[in-house]
Design an enzyme around this catalytic site. Structure first.
Site, PDB file in Angstrom:
ATOM      1  CE1 TYR A 100      56.931  30.555  83.093  1.00  0.00           C
ATOM      2  CE2 TYR A 100      55.281  29.973  80.341  1.00  0.00           C
ATOM      3  CZ  TYR A 100      55.457  29.866  81.782  1.00  0.00           C
ATOM      4  OH  TYR A 100      55.243  29.250  82.603  1.00  0.00           O
TER       5      TYR A 100
ATOM      6  NE  ARG B 263      62.771  25.746  82.182  1.00  0.00           N
ATOM      7  CZ  ARG B 263      62.663  25.349  83.968  1.00  0.00           C
ATOM      8  NH1 ARG B 263      61.919  23.930  84.138  1.00  0.00           N
ATOM      9  NH2 ARG B 263      61.921  26.183  84.827  1.00  0.00           N
TER      10      ARG B 263
ATOM     11  NE  ARG C 244      45.426  36.527  63.941  1.00  0.00           N
ATOM     12  CZ  ARG C 244      45.130  35.913  63.913  1.00  0.00           C
ATOM     13  NH1 ARG C 244      44.601  35.862  62.803  1.00  0.00           N
ATOM     14  NH2 ARG C 244      44.593  34.246  63.859  1.00  0.00           N
TER      15      ARG C 244
ATOM     16  CG  HIS D  28      48.168  31.324  61.560  1.00  0.00           C
ATOM     17  ND1 HIS D  28      47.053  31.860  61.399  1.00  0.00           N
ATOM     18  CD2 HIS D  28      47.629  30.354  62.585  1.00  0.00           C
ATOM     19  CE1 HIS D  28      45.646  32.008  62.300  1.00  0.00           C
ATOM     20  NE2 HIS D  28      46.045  30.972  63.023  1.00  0.00           N
TER      21      HIS D  28
ATOM     22  CE  LYS E  40      58.707  28.379  83.461  1.00  0.00           C
ATOM     23  NZ  LYS E  40      58.247  27.355  84.076  1.00  0.00           N
TER      24      LYS E  40
ATOM     25  CD  GLU F 237      54.123  19.103  83.986  1.00  0.00           C
ATOM     26  OE1 GLU F 237      55.478  19.458  83.940  1.00  0.00           O
ATOM     27  OE2 GLU F 237      54.024  19.579  82.672  1.00  0.00           O
TER      28      GLU F 237
END
Length: 288
Positions: free
Chosen positions: A33, A52, A100, A102, A143, A176
Site C-alpha cells: 500500500y 514507491r 487459501r 501459501h 510498504k 524508525e
C-alpha cells in the site's frame, strides 16, 4: 461523498463497501500500500508515492492491474468526488483472490482505495514518544499490509499516553517509528537512518533530506543509535501527513529543545512546500 472506498472498479461510501472472502489480504495480509495527503483536491507528491507503491509491489512479485499514469488519474478522479478537498488518500494492491494457499498464481492483483477527510498537520505542537526494541522482519523497505508489529507498537504508545514509539534494533541502532520515520539534529547536522531493509524510504523523509540541502543544513544518511537519540539536540518524526513533528519527551524524560532554530527552519519550509504546491490547484472544481 463524506468517505470513499474503491475496489476493482466499484466505489461507494466506506461503510457500504465489501470485499471477497478469498482476497489474499484476509489470510496473509498479502499486499502493498501507499498513502498521502490531498489539499484543495490536489494530491501532494503523488508521483513519488506511486513510484514507491510500484517498487514495493515489484519487490514482492505483486502485479498492479494498471499503469502508473492510470493509477494517478484514478486517484485524482476519486478525490474530486469527496465533499472536502483535505483528505487522507490510501491505496493498496493485494496479490489477488483464490482459495487459501501459501503459494500463489501469478496474475493481476486487486486494487483498493480508501479516502477520508483529514486536515494537514502544521506540526506546531511537540509530541511525546516511548522507545521499544524493533522486532519486525526484514522487509521494512516494502510498504506491505503486514502491519501487526506497527499495530502493537502504536498501541504501546497509546497505552503510555504518548504519540509514537521509536524503534531500535538489538545493537541499539535507531530504525524508525511505528508508522513514521525518525531523525535527529546534532551540532547543526540532521542525521537520518539509511534507506536499507530496516526502514521504509519515507516520502516525507526524502523531502526532509532535499530541504536540508536547499537550506544549507548538513544531512547525514548514516546509522545512529540509542545513545545518539538521547544526546540529540532535537528529535524529529516525519510522515506524509505529519511533515515535521518534534519530540519534547522520551520515555517520560525531557528531550530536545537545544536547536529550535534549525528545527523550525526545516519544519516551516517543509510545511510551506506543501501549501505552495497544493495552492497551485486551488481553482480545481469538483466534478461528478
Amino acid at each position: 461523498m463524506k468517505t470513499l472506498g474503491y475496489y476493482n472498479g466499484k466505489y461507494d461510501e466506506l461503510d457500504k463497501m465489501t470485499i471477497p472472502f478469498n482476497d489474499r489480504v484476509c489470510f496473509f495480509g498479502d499486499g502493498v500500500y501507499d498513502a498521502g495527503p490531498s489539499r484543495n483536491y490536489y494530491l501532494f507528491a503523488i508521483d513519488e508515492h506511486i513510484d514507491r507503491f510500484f517498487n514495493s509491489a515489484a519487490l514482492l512479485d505483486i502485479e498492479i492491474p494498471c499503469s502508473k499514469s492510470e493509477l494517478k488519474d484514478l486517484l485524482q478522479s476519486l478525490v474530486l468526488k469527496m465533499d472536502t478537498g483535505g483528505n487522507f488518500v490510501y491505496f493498496a494492491c493485494t496479490r489477488g483472490t483464490g482459495i487459501r494457499s501459501h503459494t500463489y498464481d501469478k496474475g493481476p492483483g486487486n486494487l483498493w482505495v480508501m479516502i477520508k477527510p483529514e486536515v494537514l498537520n502544521d506540526c506546531q505542537k511537540p509530541i511525546k514518544c516511548v522507545t521499544a526494541e524493533d522486532k519486525r522482519f526484514y522487509y521494512c523497505n516494502c510498504k506491505t499490509l503486514n502491519l501487526l508489529p506497527s499495530v502493537l507498537y502504536a498501541e504501546k504508545a497509546y497505552k503510555a499516553g504518548v504519540d509514537e514509539t521509536i524503534l531500535y534494533r538489538k545493537d541499539g541502532r535507531i530504525t524508525e517509528c511505528a508508522h513514521c520515520n525518525c531523525h535527529i539534529i546534532k551540532d547543526g547536522i540532521v542525521y537520518t537512518a539509511p534507506t536499507d531493509e530496516l526502514i521504509l524510504p519515507g516520502i516525507a523523509r526524502a523531502h526532509l533530506v532535499r530541504m536540508c540541502k536547499m537550506l544549507g543544513i548538513g544531512v547525514s544518511e548514516t546509522p545512529y543509535y540509542l545513545k545518539d537519540l538521547w544526546d540529540a539536540d532535537e528529535i524529529i518524526v516525519t510522515s506524509s501527513s505529519n511533515v515535521c513533528m518534534y519530540v519534547d519527551e522520551l520515555d517520560g524524560k525531557p528531550v530536545g529543545g537545544k536547536d529550535r532554530e534549525t528545527l523550525f527552519r526545516l519544519r516551516d519550509a517543509l510545511y510551506q512546500e506543501i501549501i505552495e504546491a497544493t495552492d497551485i490547484k486551488r481553482n480545481v472544481r469538483k466534478c461528478g
